[in-house]
Design a protein around this motif. Structure first.
Motif: not given
Length: 475
Positions: A78-84, A93-100
């Protein structure tokens, strides 16, 4: 060190099938327990939801679960999630770039899939969803057929098909890791099985039972009501050694009338061993034998890693054991001719479950599991009707509804202590267990409820009974 720290904070998303809802959580917990990992959900966990977010796992753990699960469809990092979509963008955009970055190199290929639950999107709308992710730093080449990396945008529109919102309730984005084993339900379908009976267990439920029991490689698994061996087939698929017993001579030896349409008699090669041979697991087959579950033939020892079974309910299969209320003369020295058929008598459901629990307490290894089906009359069901044993703790209790008034519950128990002198008598001696004796009237209550239902409807019957409403000893 930075990479190691960030990797430990990874979250994983499970996409689950929306059938057998009660069975999903115990299956995932059991498969995690096989790897020595607890179940930790993140966020607002909803058991009936098709999406679960899990914490505290490695990618290897997730792959191990998906290699076994028939309740889960797919798993994602899971890289990102939200209601919208706006919240999703902020999260990504807040997910660590080293993981991407390892999955976005110039020399890599990738594709993005769009999945919607409870709503169908037009192709144009799917493309718009993908184009809206342009803020992600993908540098590789898009390849729809042979992608090195697969990413998925998942939109959840709730579970009510009659009230589908215009916008998704929740949105997820992640990297695909593995698919579950839903294909086993089709490949092991009873419809295509070599040897079947009137009560052969549904393939999906058979694998669920094996997972609930934590069946593992080189385990020894026993089914005391083996029937046509559907549960042995599932357990052998996970490379466990399997064996079983049944009181029905014809079923064990593959003789008698066939259960297949347009076939009168079973063929000479229709037997349980042939079923395992069909799926390439014959080497895991120990044997089966004719035996009365109320008079077991095993030496007193903790032999089995798991006991998995579906006892007869008295609906499609009779509940019988050897013995008689009359004085029956026996041959000298207990010698029987080959054609001898022992006298049988009624075997009450409460006695079946008492014997099963006592047998399991004595013959399971510590930590071994008993998984069995308990038929119940729904208007009278209460948790006290689940038979207890002082050596076995209940791990899970899942319901499969059969009709408006009947269901069966998949009970999973684990042996946590060795039996002592009076432990086997405890279930019957406890004065609080009077509801447990109510199982003895299940057959009468079932047919009583069936007759009431028939009187309210058009009373359409097939060969004198409504087969669509019959609870199955094995589905």
């Amino acid at each position: 060190m930075a990479t190691s720290t960030s990797q430990s904070r990874l979250k994983y998303l499970l996409h689950l099938a929306q059938d057998n809802l009660d069975f999903r959580l115990p299956e995932i917990k059991a498969l995690l327990a096989l790897r020595g990992k607890p179940f930790h959900s993140s966020g607002d966990f909803k058991e009936k939801s098709p999406f679960w977010c899990l914490d505290g796992l490695s990618e290897e753990d997730v792959r191990g679960v998906m290699a076994r699960s028939v309740c889960a469809k797919s798993a994602f990092e899971l890289w990102g999630h939200g209601q919208t979509h706006s919240e999703l963008k902020t999260s990504l955009l807040n997910y660590p770039s080293e993981n991407m970055s390892p999955f976005m190199q110039k020399d890599s290929t990738y594709r993005i899939n769009v999945y919607t639950f409870n709503k169908t999107l037009e192709f144009v709308d799917r493309i718009k969803r993908i184009d809206a992710l342009e803020y992600l730093p993908f540098e590789g080449t898009v390849s729809l057929k042979s992608s090195q990396h697969i990413f998925c945008l998942l939109e959840d529109y709730g579970t009510d098909p009659n009230d589908i919102p215009d916008q998704p309730n929740y949105i997820y984005f992640g990297r695909w890791i593995a698919d579950g084993q839903r294909e086993l339900i089709r490949s092991h379908s009873v419809k295509n099985r070599h040897f079947i009976g009137n009560t052969s267990m549904d393939a999906g439920l058979s694998f669920i039972m094996a997972n609930h029991a934590k069946v593992n490689v080189n385990d020894l698994v026993f089914d005391p009501f083996v029937g046509t061996g559907s549960l042995l087939v599932a357990c052998s698929h996970f490379r466990a050694y399997v064996c079983g017993t049944d009181i029905d001579y014809n079923t064990i030896h593959g003789r008698g009338r066939s259960s297949r349409k347009n076939n009168t008699w079973r063929g000479p090669d229709e037997n349980i061993r042939a079923n395992l041979r069909q799926y390439g697991t014959e080497e895991m087959y120990l044997d089966v034998m004719v035996s009365d579950a109320s008079k077991h033939v095993w030496r007193e020892a903790a032999l089995f890693d798991a006991i998995i079974t579906d006892p007869p309910y008295g609906i499609r299969e009779s509940t019988r054991r050897t013995g008689s209320h009359k004085d029956v003369s026996r041959p000298p020295d207990g010698i029987y001719v080959e054609s001898h058929v022992p006298v049988t008598q009624a075997y009450h459901l409460s006695d079946i479950f008492t014997d099963l629990l006592n047998f399991s307490a004595h013959h399971l290894v510590l930590g071994g599991r008993l998984v069995y089906w308990l038929p119940v009359y729904r208007p009278e069901y209460c948790e006290e009707m689940v038979p207890p044993h002082p050596c076995l703790r209940i791990i899970s209790n899942c319901e499969q509804t059969l009709s408006s008034h009947t269901s069966r519950r998949l009970i999973t128990m684990e042996k946590f202590k060795k039996p002592e002198e009076f432990d086997s008598l405890a279930p019957l001696a406890d004065p609080h267990l009077s509801p447990y004796q109510g199982h003895n009237a299940f057959r009468e209550k079932y047919f009583c409820g069936l007759n009431k239902r028939c009187s309210k409807e058009d009373k359409s019957v097939v060969n004198g009974e409504r087969t669509d409403q019959l609870p199955q000893d094995e589905v």
